[in-house]
Motif scaffolding. Structure first.
Motif, PDB file in Angstrom:
ATOM      1  N   ALA A 203      38.548  43.315  35.905  1.00  0.00           N
ATOM      2  CA  ALA A 203      37.574  42.249  35.648  1.00  0.00           C
ATOM      3  C   ALA A 203      36.493  42.244  36.724  1.00  0.00           C
ATOM      4  N   LEU A 204      36.896  42.409  37.970  1.00  0.00           N
ATOM      5  CA  LEU A 204      35.913  42.460  39.052  1.00  0.00           C
ATOM      6  C   LEU A 204      35.017  43.685  38.910  1.00  0.00           C
ATOM      7  N   TYR A 205      35.612  44.840  38.614  1.00  0.00           N
ATOM      8  CA  TYR A 205      34.815  46.064  38.478  1.00  0.00           C
ATOM      9  C   TYR A 205      33.784  45.911  37.355  1.00  0.00           C
ATOM     10  N   ASP A 206      34.196  45.360  36.231  1.00  0.00           N
ATOM     11  CA  ASP A 206      33.269  45.165  35.117  1.00  0.00           C
ATOM     12  C   ASP A 206      32.129  44.233  35.515  1.00  0.00           C
ATOM     13  N   ASP A 207      32.451  43.159  36.243  1.00  0.00           N
ATOM     14  CA  ASP A 207      31.415  42.211  36.648  1.00  0.00           C
ATOM     15  C   ASP A 207      30.468  42.844  37.665  1.00  0.00           C
ATOM     16  N   LEU A 208      31.017  43.615  38.580  1.00  0.00           N
ATOM     17  CA  LEU A 208      30.181  44.298  39.573  1.00  0.00           C
ATOM     18  C   LEU A 208      29.230  45.287  38.917  1.00  0.00           C
TER      19      LEU A 208
END
Length: 338
Positions: A153-158
């Motif tokens: 989820a963090l990678y996608d948002d970044l």
């Protein structure tokens, strides 16, 4: 302490009652009984883990930009072997968890006992911004799927927020023996003290792989913030971010002895707010994790996590996740403050 993001912990305990929130270290009889019960739970859990066969970690060259591909391959093969051994042992759940990890990019893997793994999302060799996730209690290979979801989820948002030309990577670091939410270790810094040298070693590895000017941010959840607090001294990172933190083992940001920017957040529905922020002697040990990181006295930069519960900081679309991404990307003027 407590459970980790949707990816890092087990079922969320109910909010403490009013009487429970009044911690009285002097009532040793009650605490002795609670600690003995917790120790039994931990012992039984450890015994269950120890029966799962797994190979020793793979041998490979130190991880550098040049060797990264071979490191990934060696650890994937090791995880696949662990999956086969767990399946032959009749543990379908562990076999599935190992098998899932065998399909990912792993800087490290150890399938023995509760297990450890370091997963990379993104092209680390080209990343200018690197986020390292440090999980809290009850995180193991068996619960790793939840931890992976937080990292993803963090990678996608970044990747969605990153300016053109900025490459990002996320490192999900399950590199220490996390305490159980109900255990004798979750209210002390002992596991964090064991983990701190490993976290320092990881940041050294990342410096050997990522571009020279890459900025590394530690995103530390729950008991993981205790680990980051114990490792922070002299650590070559740009940000130390504490979410859902029960404390860091020190009283103020100055006590962390770091040049990094220190951030903190707690959602309005996070039960960790009820954890007493004290340190006291009990049964010959120091129990408690110190000052509340979102308090003004601690001195962190406090940002908005809206109504996140203890498992909600990495929920897609949440204010908490958006701010974690902004901090990692260096977009500090866009971080919404609490």
């Amino acid at each position: 302490m407590g459970q980790a993001p949707p990816s890092t912990a087990g079922p969320q305990p109910p909010p403490p009652s009013r009487s429970r929130s009044r911690w009285r270290p002097g009532r040793n009889g009650i605490w002795r009984q609670a600690l003995l019960t917790a120790a039994t739970v931990v012992a039984l859990t450890a015994a269950a883990h120890s029966t799962i066969p797994a190979p020793p970690p793979a041998g490979h060259a130190p991880a550098t930009a040049a060797t990264l591909g071979s490191v990934y391959a060696a650890n994937r093969a090791n995880a696949a072997e662990a999956a086969a051994m767990a399946a032959a042992h009749g543990d379908a759940h562990r076999a599935a968890a190992d098998r899932a990890l065998a399909a990912r990019e792993l800087l490290a893997f150890d399938g023995r006992g509760p297990g450890q793994a370091t997963e990379v999302l993104g092209e680390l060799r080209r990343a200018g911004r690197v986020a390292v996730l440090v999980p809290g209690s009850d995180t193991s290979i068996d619960t790793y799927a939840r931890f992976h979801r937080a990292a993803a989820a963090l990678y996608d948002d970044l990747t969605r927020r990153a300016p053109a030309g900025t490459r990002v990577a996320v490192v999900a670091w399950l590199g220490y023996r996390t305490p159980g939410t109900v255990s004798t270790t979750v209210t002390t810094t002992a596991r964090a003290d064991e983990a701190a040298p490993r976290l320092r070693a990881l940041t050294g590895q990342l410096r050997a792989i990522a571009p020279a000017r890459a900025r590394i941010s530690l995103l530390c959840h729950s008991y993981g913030s205790v680990v980051c607090g114990r490792a922070a001294h002299g650590l070559d990172v740009g940000d130390v971010v504490l979410v859902g933190s029960p404390g860091t083992g020190v009283g103020t940001v100055a006590g962390l002895h770091t040049r990094a920017r220190v951030w903190a957040a707690r959602g309005s529905r996070d039960w960790v707010a009820h954890v007493p922020h004290v340190r006291a002697g009990l049964l010959g040990a120091t129990v408690g994790l110190g000052a509340d990181p979102v308090s003004g006295a601690f001195g962190a930069q406090v940002f908005d996590a809206a109504d996140a519960d203890h498992s909600g900081y990495f929920t897609p679309g949440s204010a908490a996740l958006a701010n974690l991404a902004r901090i990692t990307l260096g977009a500090t003027s866009e971080v919404t403050r609490a």
